[in-house]
Design a protein around this motif. Structure first.
Motif, short mmCIF file in Angstrom:
data_model
loop_
_atom_site.label_atom_id
_atom_site.label_comp_id
_atom_site.label_asym_id
_atom_site.label_seq_id
_atom_site.Cartn_x
_atom_site.Cartn_y
_atom_site.Cartn_z
N VAL A 175 -2.51 8.39 14.07
CA VAL A 175 -3.34 7.50 14.86
C VAL A 175 -2.61 7.06 16.13
O VAL A 175 -3.20 6.93 17.19
N LEU A 176 -1.30 6.83 16.02
CA LEU A 176 -0.50 6.41 17.17
C LEU A 176 0.31 7.58 17.72
O LEU A 176 1.45 7.42 18.14
N PHE A 177 -0.31 8.77 17.71
CA PHE A 177 0.44 9.96 18.09
C PHE A 177 1.00 9.86 19.51
O PHE A 177 2.18 10.13 19.74
N LEU A 178 0.17 9.47 20.45
CA LEU A 178 0.64 9.36 21.84
C LEU A 178 1.74 8.31 22.00
O LEU A 178 2.77 8.59 22.62
N PRO A 179 1.56 7.08 21.47
CA PRO A 179 2.66 6.12 21.58
C PRO A 179 3.94 6.58 20.91
O PRO A 179 5.03 6.38 21.45
#
Length: 393
Positions: free
Chosen positions: A267-271
């Motif tokens: 879910v927080l792949f980019l961060p």
């Protein structure tokens, strides 16, 4: 479902209403972010918007404890109040950083202490999916839970660099989590789920805040907001997947969606990607992992040629692709999901690189034309030189 939508609306409405008041308070007490070399904004802007989001979240939780559908989640269970207490503490730590720019080691120590407090209060990853679900010891559970919370907090903090970016990414992840946790809850006697409740309230406060934070932002969420969002989305994932019953579910079937450590990363792949790249980049240059720079993903998007709004929307698209794609296998066959995933990747790649290609392709064409002209001139000169030699006696 309607109850959850109401809770999200309440959280978002309260956040939207109190945020202007928080802005005035931030200006009055001096919580105003000065323009730094790494910043995108050009004028000093008040921060500490996380306090407004905390108020919206707390109001939604208290309201939920009073309605029939979700009141059972709060009976004989202190976990929900521990989560709320941790949210207050993490927001206060962020507010202190918004005011006084705390040293990163002091801030990290505070994050760790709060995470341990929450873990000891009952929010723990009890079952670990290692081939099959096994029960972890209390010390291992507390350690893994604290590390996961701290990592997620800092991942969201790292990506908070453009107006609306962090709140949008977390909202997208919250929607994906809420959909999945709601599906899981439908298999229980009651549809009520604390994970879904936290998710929808978190989505609500994100949307309520974005209305004030869209470029040009009237208020920044600051560390009080980014740390709060990272904390909440991790708490929701732990509540949803951290207490699986080894006797009822075999982890090998649902490994990719049940693994508590993998879900926040998806879910927080980019961060998480941005955080990992920043740490590697800074350590390779002999700098502190928390040393600021202008090499984050959002900085690169602006350097390519995107506007602030365009960069945010495209990064939202990538976040949605990863988050939503991770749960689509619950509704569609895997090969259909892969086809849709590949198509979306191609479209987003084109959208991401479009400003660069729009600028670079004419330059390449001009360079090729100049090179071709130079070759023609050189060939013409060579031919003239050869003809002259032939005419000599």
């Amino acid at each position: 479902m309607r109850i959850y939508l109401l809770i999200a609306a309440i959280a978002g409405g309260v956040t939207w209403l109190v945020t202007p008041l928080i802005r005035h308070v931030a200006i009055h007490i001096g919580a105003v972010g000065e323009v730094r070399a790494r910043d995108v904004h050009t004028i000093p802007t008040p921060r500490m918007g996380g306090l407004g989001m905390l108020i919206g979240f707390a109001f939604a939780m208290i309201y939920s404890s009073r309605i029939a559908f979700t009141t059972g989640l709060f009976e004989n269970n202190n976990q929900e109040w521990v989560i709320l207490a941790g949210a207050v503490l993490i927001c206060l730590l962020g507010m202190a950083d918004d005011l006084w720019d705390l040293d990163w080691m002091l801030k990290m120590a505070g994050q760790l202490l709060i995470s341990v407090f929450v873990a000891w209060g009952g929010l723990q990853i009890i079952s670990l999916p290692l081939g099959s679900l096994i029960t972890a010891s209390p010390s291992i559970s507390v350690t893994i839970t604290a590390i996961l919370i701290v990592a997620s907090i800092n991942a969201v903090n790292f990506v908070d660099g453009l107006d609306g970016l962090a709140a949008g990414i977390v909202a997208i992840g919250g929607v994906a989590f809420a959909a999945y946790s709601y599906i899981i809850a439908r298999n229980s006697p009651s549809y009520a789920s604390m994970a879904t409740l936290i998710d929808v309230a978190m989505v609500g406060i994100c949307i309520g805040f974005i209305l004030h934070n869209w470029h040009p932002a009237k208020l920044f969420m600051g560390d009080s907001g980014s740390m709060l969002l990272g904390y909440l989305i991790t708490c929701a994932s732990i509540v949803m997947t951290g207490r699986l019953d080894p006797a009822s579910i075999h982890a090998s079937v649902y490994l990719l969606v049940f693994m508590p450590i993998l879900l926040p990363i998806l879910v927080l792949f980019l961060p998480v990607l941005d955080m990992c790249l920043a740490i590697v980049r800074r350590l390779s240059h002999g700098q502190s992992p928390m040393h600021p720079d202008r090499m984050h993903l959002h900085h690169r998007m602006l350097r390519i040629g995107h506007t602030v709004q365009g960069a945010v929307l495209i990064l939202w698209g990538w976040a949605a692709l990863i988050a939503v794609g991770s749960i689509m296998t619950l509704f569609f066959k895997v090969h259909y999901v892969l086809i849709g995933f590949v198509i979306a990747v191609v479209l987003l790649t084109v959208a991401t690189m479009y400003p660069y290609l729009k600028r670079r392709l004419p330059e390449i064409a001009a360079e090729n034309q100049s090179y071709a002209s130079a070759r023609r001139r050189a060939r013409h000169s060579f031919d003239e030189s050869g003809d002259g030699k032939k005419r000599r006696p």
